[in-house]
Design an enzyme around this catalytic site. Structure first.
Site, PDB file in Angstrom:
ATOM      1  N   CYS A  80      41.297  37.598  40.143  1.00 34.86           N
ATOM      2  CA  CYS A  80      41.700  36.274  39.661  1.00 34.86           C
ATOM      3  C   CYS A  80      42.856  36.397  38.680  1.00 34.86           C
ATOM      4  O   CYS A  80      43.064  37.441  38.072  1.00 34.86           O
ATOM      5  CB  CYS A  80      40.567  35.601  38.922  1.00 34.86           C
ATOM      6  SG  CYS A  80      39.000  35.844  39.668  1.00 34.86           S
ATOM      7  N   TYR A 114      33.942  37.862  52.712  1.00 30.81           N
ATOM      8  CA  TYR A 114      33.637  38.332  51.344  1.00 30.81           C
ATOM      9  C   TYR A 114      32.161  38.123  51.015  1.00 30.81           C
ATOM     10  O   TYR A 114      31.692  36.990  50.917  1.00 30.81           O
ATOM     11  CB  TYR A 114      34.561  37.556  50.403  1.00 30.81           C
ATOM     12  CG  TYR A 114      34.319  37.636  48.918  1.00 30.81           C
ATOM     13  CD1 TYR A 114      33.824  38.772  48.297  1.00 30.81           C
ATOM     14  CD2 TYR A 114      34.654  36.544  48.113  1.00 30.81           C
ATOM     15  CE1 TYR A 114      33.644  38.821  46.915  1.00 30.81           C
ATOM     16  CE2 TYR A 114      34.489  36.584  46.743  1.00 30.81           C
ATOM     17  CZ  TYR A 114      33.976  37.724  46.149  1.00 30.81           C
ATOM     18  OH  TYR A 114      33.808  37.752  44.785  1.00 30.81           O
ATOM     19  N   HIS A 168      29.743  40.011  44.480  1.00 31.39           N
ATOM     20  CA  HIS A 168      29.687  39.384  43.154  1.00 31.39           C
ATOM     21  C   HIS A 168      28.624  38.296  43.043  1.00 31.39           C
ATOM     22  O   HIS A 168      28.664  37.509  42.109  1.00 31.39           O
ATOM     23  CB  HIS A 168      31.062  38.812  42.776  1.00 31.39           C
ATOM     24  CG  HIS A 168      32.111  39.873  42.619  1.00 31.39           C
ATOM     25  ND1 HIS A 168      33.319  39.829  43.271  1.00 31.39           N
ATOM     26  CD2 HIS A 168      32.126  41.013  41.890  1.00 31.39           C
ATOM     27  CE1 HIS A 168      34.044  40.891  42.942  1.00 31.39           C
ATOM     28  NE2 HIS A 168      33.341  41.629  42.111  1.00 31.39           N
ATOM     29  N   ASP A 202      31.241  45.037  38.050  1.00 28.29           N
ATOM     30  CA  ASP A 202      32.438  45.483  38.784  1.00 28.29           C
ATOM     31  C   ASP A 202      33.596  45.740  37.820  1.00 28.29           C
ATOM     32  O   ASP A 202      34.356  46.691  38.002  1.00 28.29           O
ATOM     33  CB  ASP A 202      32.809  44.387  39.796  1.00 28.29           C
ATOM     34  CG  ASP A 202      33.838  44.856  40.805  1.00 28.29           C
ATOM     35  OD1 ASP A 202      33.999  46.075  40.973  1.00 28.29           O
ATOM     36  OD2 ASP A 202      34.476  43.984  41.435  1.00 28.29           O
TER      37      ASP A 202
END
Ligand code: ADP
Ligand code: SF4
Length: 697
Positions: free
Chosen positions: A33, A172, A175, A268
């Site tokens: 991001c 994806y 997360h 992460d």
């Protein structure tokens, strides 16, 4: 196309086949991001384009919402809800392609991770449950029609992504943030139909979406899968040596690329305080033994030796990076051209993450150009030469002074940098000696090394300068980067005025502890740390003192320890560490009085007061600018012209104490704008909805 490199790191510059495409080297900027997203598309495009220019063979977007039922507002991610979103993303692919790199897009449906605050759609989930975060909103369980519709949305988004020019399209599952991940996880998927229960069933949707996407991309684009291989939850989550391995075995040859990492985001993107370079290696090493497809993984890799080892040992095919590519977009180019010492190594502080968590454009402690590439036209490596270079004297060799000196010497000015202390780095050097913060010294090391290469930079340690000295030297431009000192009087957020009851003989500041270490505490008995600063400092001092065997009591007006560190994904880890170190935590409390061996605490909500034992009190509240020199010089303004002084400017903490990132930025801005009477504000406006962009449709 490949990047020739005859040197010791040649293996990092070999091309790698990803499905129908080939990337020119092994440097892969994984999705991350930026806080720029769909609202600031030109900023986003320039930011990504510079990474391609710096040699990253693949440059990815951040997560890209595929539909209004996946609406992360007010977060500012990428968006592909409709055709109208294509032009903004086309800016990204064009910027990346301009430098011969591949552009990847991480398509995402955020399912129960988001409350859909803007679109007001009812969030979707494998099973009915509250959404993530604190919103009082529940997601509904998807029925078969919803599942079919979600698959169509993903297909439509993949088509739009291709229209926008992307080369690599992601499915994806990571997360805990996407439907594809949520369907895989037992705690979110309690379905009793063919999409729930056994792993085969929980995997079904992922398998279907991969097949759907494969059909769309054909042999024009590559299909990447991002999978979280461990959640660090033990048996309560997915583990790399259990179900995650089964998932990869089951889908081994389906995608063209495996992008593997840890979940959730705080695992992460662990900071250097909690995890060293390569902290994901033990979790991701197995993946290549299960698939013949290329594998990319991350671990805050900044060392080319480590990267080479990962490739040679067959651990990874592609060196993934988010933060190292932010701190130094030119990391690959610097390795290729043998300028390894010039790499601005990521310090692992997660100030970059703060951008996303505050819905504002990304910034970076090491790289002041981050987020300013488009709106200010800053570049991480290039800076225009000065039109008429004049000598500059910089007082103070902390982050602000070092960066100002570095950038000005690059612009061609003769620079003199004077530091009072025996060491360079200012607060960075002091703080790097605290538990877990050693990597922060890189802010100093990179700049010092570059300055030492420059013939037009003179560096002087042990040179405390006075106003008299500055008037004697008569340099045309002077920057005061003299920093700040922690306050001793209690002023901060909870207490805007000094606290009259403090006994100065029993009060220490962070500067005392950084100067002398834990030995600064001489009295027997509990040490109370009062934290009204609310970021990391009080917690690292608590660690320092607990490590030295002191009984530590942590008092704060905030509800938790170090609340602002949730922006850097560290809050839970910090609080857990203090609990492990047996630090007693007393939240929601202010100081009300100080006795000979005690403190009286007040409740911030007006509850009863309480008394706690206290031999030493460490006040971590606020910092005062060290600006005495500035004030001295103000009283001598009439002498400036005769002394040949044109400008005197405060930068960094001397102007206003803040983050190290802000001090670096301040030093850089000084160097950028030294020839302007006033900085060229306002910033260039970037706006997703402006007509020019829409007209490209
Ligand atoms: P910043 O974060 O703004 O760079 P720091 O506190 O890290 O600020 O660094 C300021 C540096 O300036 C310190 O290393 C300090 O020793 C130095 N300094 C302060 N006053 C003087 C002075 N009068 N002459 C030379 N150096 C000074
Ligand atoms: Fe690394 Fe800190 Fe920059 Fe993020 S802000 S890229 S963690 S140096």
């Amino acid at each position: 196309m490949s990047d020739p490199n005859p040197g010791p790191f040649a293996a990092l510059f070999e091309p790698v086949k990803i499905g129908p495409l080939t990337t020119r080297n092994r440097f892969y900027q994984v999705p991350h991001c930026t806080g720029m997203g769909y609202r600031y598309p030109r900023s986003e495009a320039r930011f990504r384009g510079i990474k391609a220019e710096g040699g990253w063979g693949v440059v990815s977007t951040q997560e890209t919402e595929i539909h209004p039922s996946s609406d992360l507002t007010p977060a500012n991610e990428a968006r592909l809800w409709s055709e109208a979103d294509i032009p903004a993303l086309r800016l990204v692919t064009e910027a990346v392609h301009e430098h011969g790199s591949l552009a990847a897009i991480q398509l995402a449906h955020n399912g129960m991770h988001t409350a859909n605050r803007y679109s007001r759609r009812v969030p979707l989930a494998p099973s009915a449950a509250p959404v993530g975060g604190d919103d009082p909103v529940q997601a509904r369980a998807m029925d078969k029609a919803d599942i079919a519709e979600f698959r169509r949305w993903h297909v439509a988004a993949a088509k739009r992504a291709m229209d926008a020019g992307f080369d690599i399209i992601y499915a994806y599952a990571g997360h805990e943030m996407t439907l594809l991940h949520q369907f895989l996880l037992l705690r979110h998927n309690q379905r009793t139909d063919e999409y729930g229960g056994s792993l085969t069933n929980r995997l079904r949707l992922f398998r279907e979406v991969i097949a759907d996407t494969r059909e769309v991309v054909g042999d024009r684009c590559a299909l990447a899968v991002r999978l979280a291989v461990d959640e660090l939850l033990g048996a309560n989550g997915m583990q790399h040596d259990a179900e995650a391995r089964d998932v990869i075995e089951a889908l081994a040859e389906e995608p063209d690329l495996w992008d593997v990492n840890l979940s959730d985001w705080s695992n992460d993107s662990q900071t250097s305080r909690f995890a060293p370079e390569g902290f994901q290696d033990d979790y991701t090493r197995f993946v290549k033994s299960v698939t013949s497809k290329p594998v990319v993984g991350v671990g805050r890799y900044t060392s080319p030796d480590t990267m080479l080892k990962l490739v040679r040992q067959g651990h990874l095919d592609l060196i993934g990076a988010a933060r190292p590519s932010i701190a130094d977009p030119f990391l690959p180019e610097k390795i290729r051209t043998g300028e390894v010492e010039a790499i601005r190594e990521c310090i692992g502080c997660n100030i970059c993450v703060m951008g996303d968590n505050t819905e504002t454009p990304i910034r970076c402690t090491q790289n002041p150009a981050t987020g300013e590439e488009w709106r200010r036209g800053w570049h991480p490596e290039k800076i225009a030469p000065l039109k008429t270079p004049e000598p500059v004297l910089i007082v103070g060799g902390g982050p602000a002074g070092l960066e100002a000196a570095r950038a000005l010497s690059q612009r061609g000015a003769d620079v003199m940098l004077a530091e009072a202390d025996t060491a360079w780095g200012g607060r960075v050097t002091r703080e790097a000696a605290l538990p877990g913060l050693a990597a922060w010294g890189r802010v100093r090391d990179t700049r010092l090394w570059l300055l030492q290469q420059r013939p037009n930079a003179e560096l002087y340690l042990q040179s405390p300068l006075t106003a008299e000295d500055l008037l004697d030297y008569g340099m045309p431009h002077i920057a005061l980067a003299t920093g700040s000192r922690w306050r001793r009087d209690g002023r901060g957020r909870a207490n805007r005025l000094p606290l009259p009851f403090l006994d100065p003989t029993r009060v220490l500041t962070p500067d005392d502890l950084m100067h002398t270490g834990a030995a600064a505490v001489t009295a027997d008995g509990p040490v109370v740390i009062f934290d009204d600063d609310r970021f990391y400092m009080a917690s690292v001092l608590a660690e320092l003192l607990a490590n030295a065997g002191h009984e530590v009591i942590f008092v704060t007006p905030a509800p938790v320890v170090s609340p602002w560190s949730d922006k850097t994904l560290e809050q839970a880890r910090i609080q857990r560490r203090l609990i492990e170190k047996k630090v007693q935590i007393i939240p929601l409390s202010n100081l009300a009085d100080m006795g000979p061996d005690s403190l009286t605490l007040s409740c911030v909500y007006g509850g009863p007061t309480r008394e706690i034992p206290c031999a030493t009190l460490v006040m971590v509240t606020a910092r005062a600018p060290q600006d005495a020199l500035w004030h001295d010089l103000q009283t001598r303004k009439q002498d400036w012209a005769d002394a040949g002084i044109k400008t005197i400017t405060r930068i960094g903490d001397c102007l206003a104490p803040s983050l190290i990132a802000m001090a670096v930025q301040s030093g850089h801005a000084y160097a950028q704008y030294i020839e302007h009477d006033t900085p060229p504000e306002p910033l260039r406006e970037d706006n997703a909805t402006d007509a020019a962009l829409r007209l490209q449709l």
